[in-house]
Design a protein around this motif. Structure first.
Motif, PDB file in Angstrom:
ATOM      1  N   ILE A  39      59.202  33.132  79.828  1.00  0.00           N
ATOM      2  CA  ILE A  39      58.060  33.715  79.130  1.00  0.00           C
ATOM      3  C   ILE A  39      57.968  35.195  79.486  1.00  0.00           C
ATOM      4  N   PRO A  40      58.193  36.092  78.518  1.00  0.00           N
ATOM      5  CA  PRO A  40      58.108  37.529  78.818  1.00  0.00           C
ATOM      6  C   PRO A  40      56.698  37.918  79.255  1.00  0.00           C
ATOM      7  N   ILE A  67      58.854  39.997  83.359  1.00  0.00           N
ATOM      8  CA  ILE A  67      60.071  39.572  82.653  1.00  0.00           C
ATOM      9  C   ILE A  67      60.133  40.278  81.312  1.00  0.00           C
ATOM     10  N   GLN A  68      61.286  40.889  81.007  1.00  0.00           N
ATOM     11  CA  GLN A  68      61.450  41.523  79.703  1.00  0.00           C
ATOM     12  C   GLN A  68      62.922  41.566  79.310  1.00  0.00           C
ATOM     13  N   VAL A  80      64.031  41.291  85.440  1.00  0.00           N
ATOM     14  CA  VAL A  80      62.890  40.793  86.207  1.00  0.00           C
ATOM     15  C   VAL A  80      62.588  41.817  87.298  1.00  0.00           C
ATOM     16  N   SER A  81      61.414  42.418  87.239  1.00  0.00           N
ATOM     17  CA  SER A  81      61.004  43.349  88.287  1.00  0.00           C
ATOM     18  C   SER A  81      59.923  42.679  89.127  1.00  0.00           C
ATOM     19  N   LYS A 235      57.653  24.988  81.543  1.00  0.00           N
ATOM     20  CA  LYS A 235      58.814  25.139  82.438  1.00  0.00           C
ATOM     21  C   LYS A 235      58.553  26.082  83.611  1.00  0.00           C
ATOM     22  N   GLU A 236      57.344  26.625  83.735  1.00  0.00           N
ATOM     23  CA  GLU A 236      57.047  27.560  84.819  1.00  0.00           C
ATOM     24  C   GLU A 236      56.903  26.849  86.160  1.00  0.00           C
ATOM     25  N   VAL A 237      57.231  27.583  87.227  1.00  0.00           N
ATOM     26  CA  VAL A 237      56.924  27.107  88.575  1.00  0.00           C
ATOM     27  C   VAL A 237      55.447  27.393  88.824  1.00  0.00           C
TER      28      VAL A 237
END
Length: 258
Positions: A39-40, A67-68, A80-81, A235-237
């Motif tokens: 997910i951006p 996320i981008q 991912v920063s 699906k996220e943690v």
């Protein structure tokens, strides 16, 4: 007699299926990851410790991860920063670029408050520590180990262990499966295959009384047990519960990011 044999055969087949499910192991290869589920945008986790099961929470951090989509040396990538905050300010930052198709590491740069900076370019096979390219001429034990681990990782398909919260959503979940993941955290030890097992399901309480259905993903090492709660829907943690000895660590995904 025939009915008895049917019962025996049915029992044996059932036992065999149950055993095979428990022993199901998947070695994660490029075609098995699904980067489309990421997910951006900006996501945050609250991280804290407890010195015992009934102890007060302490050592609070906030981890911000963005996320981008991006491109790197002509390749489509996912950037991912990360920015980790403690009570005194920023303690750690990273920028990681992974292949958009299979999430293999292309580039990773980081800064630690007490350690300094490092950059690992997997396409150029170049490693830089504190603004100095490391080579075979370096005699420092730390730099030699860092270089050797990186050189071992470059030709392999590895997933960035520093992006575990982004890697776990990509996996093909089902009950009683063990994932073997070739993890490598750039700047640290050489790549190694690490086992994570789906042990079942659980529900986490969410907003407005919602019960979020999650996979339970467990990892065990000596004196260390981790249980990740992975949302079946997004699906996220959503949560990590980790125990080492009598100490506990938790990561909790925050519902809002500002």
């Amino acid at each position: 007699m025939q009915k008895f044999l049917v019962i025996i055969v049915t029992f044996l087949l059932s036992s065999l299926i149950s055993w095979s499910q428990k022993m199901d192991t998947i070695r994660i290869t490029p075609e098995l990851v699904n980067t489309k589920v990421l997910i951006p945008g900006t996501h945050r986790w609250l991280v804290y410790f407890k010195m015992g099961a009934d102890s007060p929470r302490t050592m609070f951090n906030i981890w911000t991860r963005n996320i981008q989509k991006t491109s790197y040396n002509g390749k489509e990538g996912i950037e991912v920063s990360q920015e980790w905050e403690d009570k005194d300010g920023i303690m750690h930052t990273t920028r990681s670029v992974s292949d958009a198709k299979d999430f293999r590491t292309l580039y990773h740069t980081s800064w630690w408050k007490q350690r300094g900076s490092s950059t690992f370019d997997f396409l150029k096979a170049e490693a830089i520590v504190n603004e100095k390219v490391i080579t075979k001429a370096d005699t420092s034990v730390r730099l030699r180990r860092t270089r050797e681990a990186f050189e071992e990782a470059v030709p392999q398909y590895t997933l960035n262990w520093h992006l575990d919260l982004e890697v776990f959503p990509l996996l093909p979940y089902r009950n009683h499966v063990t994932f073997l993941i070739n993890f490598y955290d750039p700047g640290f030890s050489a790549p190694k295959w690490v086992a994570y097992t789906v042990t079942g399901s659980a529900k986490l309480p969410g907003l407005n009384g919602e019960q979020v259905d999650c996979w339970l993903l467990e990892h065990h090492e000596t004196n260390n047990k981790e249980t990740f709660f992975i949302s079946k829907k997004t699906k996220e943690v959503l949560k990590l519960e980790q125990q080492f000895g009598k100490m506990y660590r938790y990561k909790i995904k925050l519902p809002f990011s500002n």
